[in-house]
Each structure stands twice: as structure tokens, then as C-alpha cells.
Design a protein around this motif. Sequence first.
Motif, short mmCIF file in Angstrom:
data_model
loop_
_atom_site.label_atom_id
_atom_site.label_comp_id
_atom_site.label_asym_id
_atom_site.label_seq_id
_atom_site.Cartn_x
_atom_site.Cartn_y
_atom_site.Cartn_z
N HIS A 1 -2.02 -3.76 70.40
CA HIS A 1 -0.94 -3.26 71.26
C HIS A 1 0.28 -2.99 70.38
N PRO A 2 0.34 -1.82 69.74
CA PRO A 2 1.37 -1.52 68.75
C PRO A 2 2.81 -1.62 69.26
N MET A 3 3.02 -1.60 70.58
CA MET A 3 4.37 -1.71 71.10
C MET A 3 5.06 -2.99 70.64
N PHE A 4 4.27 -4.03 70.37
CA PHE A 4 4.86 -5.31 69.97
C PHE A 4 5.35 -5.30 68.52
N LEU A 5 4.96 -4.28 67.78
CA LEU A 5 5.48 -4.16 66.42
C LEU A 5 6.98 -3.82 66.45
N ILE B 1 7.13 -5.82 81.19
CA ILE B 1 5.98 -5.63 80.30
C ILE B 1 5.02 -6.80 80.49
N PHE B 2 3.82 -6.67 79.96
CA PHE B 2 2.85 -7.75 79.96
C PHE B 2 2.71 -8.32 78.56
N TYR C 1 15.86 -5.53 75.68
CA TYR C 1 15.65 -4.30 76.44
C TYR C 1 15.80 -3.08 75.52
N ASP C 2 16.76 -3.14 74.62
CA ASP C 2 16.93 -2.04 73.67
C ASP C 2 15.68 -1.85 72.82
N ILE C 3 15.00 -2.94 72.51
CA ILE C 3 13.80 -2.87 71.67
C ILE C 3 12.63 -2.23 72.42
#
Length: 243
Positions: free
Chosen positions: A219-223, A166-167, A158-160
Amino acid sequence: MKPIIGLTTFLSEQSKYSTVSRNYVDSIYAAGGVPITIPIVEDKTDYSEYIDLVDGILFTGGNDIAPYYFGENPLKELHSMSSIRDEYELSLFRKAYEKNVPIFGICRGIQLINVALGGSLYQDIYSQIPGALGHSPTQTASDELYHSIQISKHTQLYDIFGEERIFTNSFHHQSVKQLGKNLIATAFSEDGIVEALESTEERFLLGVQWHPECMTKRHPMFLKLFSAFIQASLVHKQKEVSA
């Protein structure tokens, strides 16, 4: 100073190549790490040289883990297995865990973490979990968002992400069943399947069931997952240098 990240590999069908997807390499590099591959060495039991070389280890996706490692016989739905890879990765994990090296597991990697710490797996979620939704689509691009997951608050995951829902993409037919020692499940799909776990101890030990390495460009959020792993590996490197 960049941390050195070891990536586990898999054997090709002819066992001529010890290789890994370029997506893992690109994601580690994009997050600020220096990726190197760790080859599968048959009958090797001492991994001290590899552990001394790297600052973090990423356990990658691939084969099903042989069910005899968690006390079961195989179901007919079991896919490809490699006892050579299983032995190599379990030994590597135990040595890395013993030395508190940051560990990140993806797909098979989350399952490897769980089994190595005494947990078990659903060998095939479709035949073992009533009401299981889709988790291994065919003819779907690896960077497509597929299903939602619910992330528990007050966890590292969750902190990340900073979000409870999310999907993700999804390409697996096995999943975590009984949790291993000192592990907590931190995310679930809507049908109750474990999608992430982490350690209850003060260490970086994180596993996810989806494939974020395939998503980081579109999907840059996964970086963020890789950045958190790289940061933990850098801290570990600095501690080792100053010791």
C-alpha cells in the motif's frame, strides 16, 4: 544529500541482540533516507553523539512501556516490559527534542513520545475502554488493512494523506490516554482511541499507532509518512550544515 535517520532497536529475549525489523529500514530507504540503527546501551545517559550523527530519529514498535513512568501500577494484562529500553529511549527522546531533531514514532513510538512529554497510557484498551473494537488481530498479515481511522483536518497528518478517512493495519493493546505537553491528537479509530498525534509547536514530531512500515510495499500511500519525515530531516540537516 540524503538525511541520516536513526532507528531505535529492541533487545532480544536473551538480550544478546539489539535489533529492529527490516521493514523500518526498507521504508526509510525507499523514502530517500539513509537508515542506521541505534543500539541500546545500558546505563548510558548522554546521547549527544547519536543526536549529532543523525538528522532524524524514528522510535520503533515493541515492548509495553512500564506504567511507573506515568505514575501507575501494572494491570495483569500488561505484556512484556524492558526498563533498559525505556530508560534508553526516554533519554534519547529528551535529547532529540531539546535539539529540535525531527522525530517520528510508530506504535510503541507514539506511546513513548506521549509518556516522555508527561502523558499517560491505557495499559490495556480491552479492559480499560468500554466498547473497544479490535486492535490486535492474530493470524493476520502485517500488511492487511484492518480498521478505519478518522483524520482531523488542518493537521500535518491530513496534509500528508489528503484524506479524512483511511484504513490501516493494527497490532497494539495499549494506546494514548492523557496527552502530553504540547501534543494534539490528530486521528482516532471509530471507538475513540487515539491513532495519531503531533506537536502544537513548529517542529516535526509525529506519532502513529499503526505500523505503516509494514504497509509501504503493498500500500504505497503509507510511504507518504516516511517521505514527510525524510523531507523534514533533510531540512534539519541543511540548517545544521549552514549554521
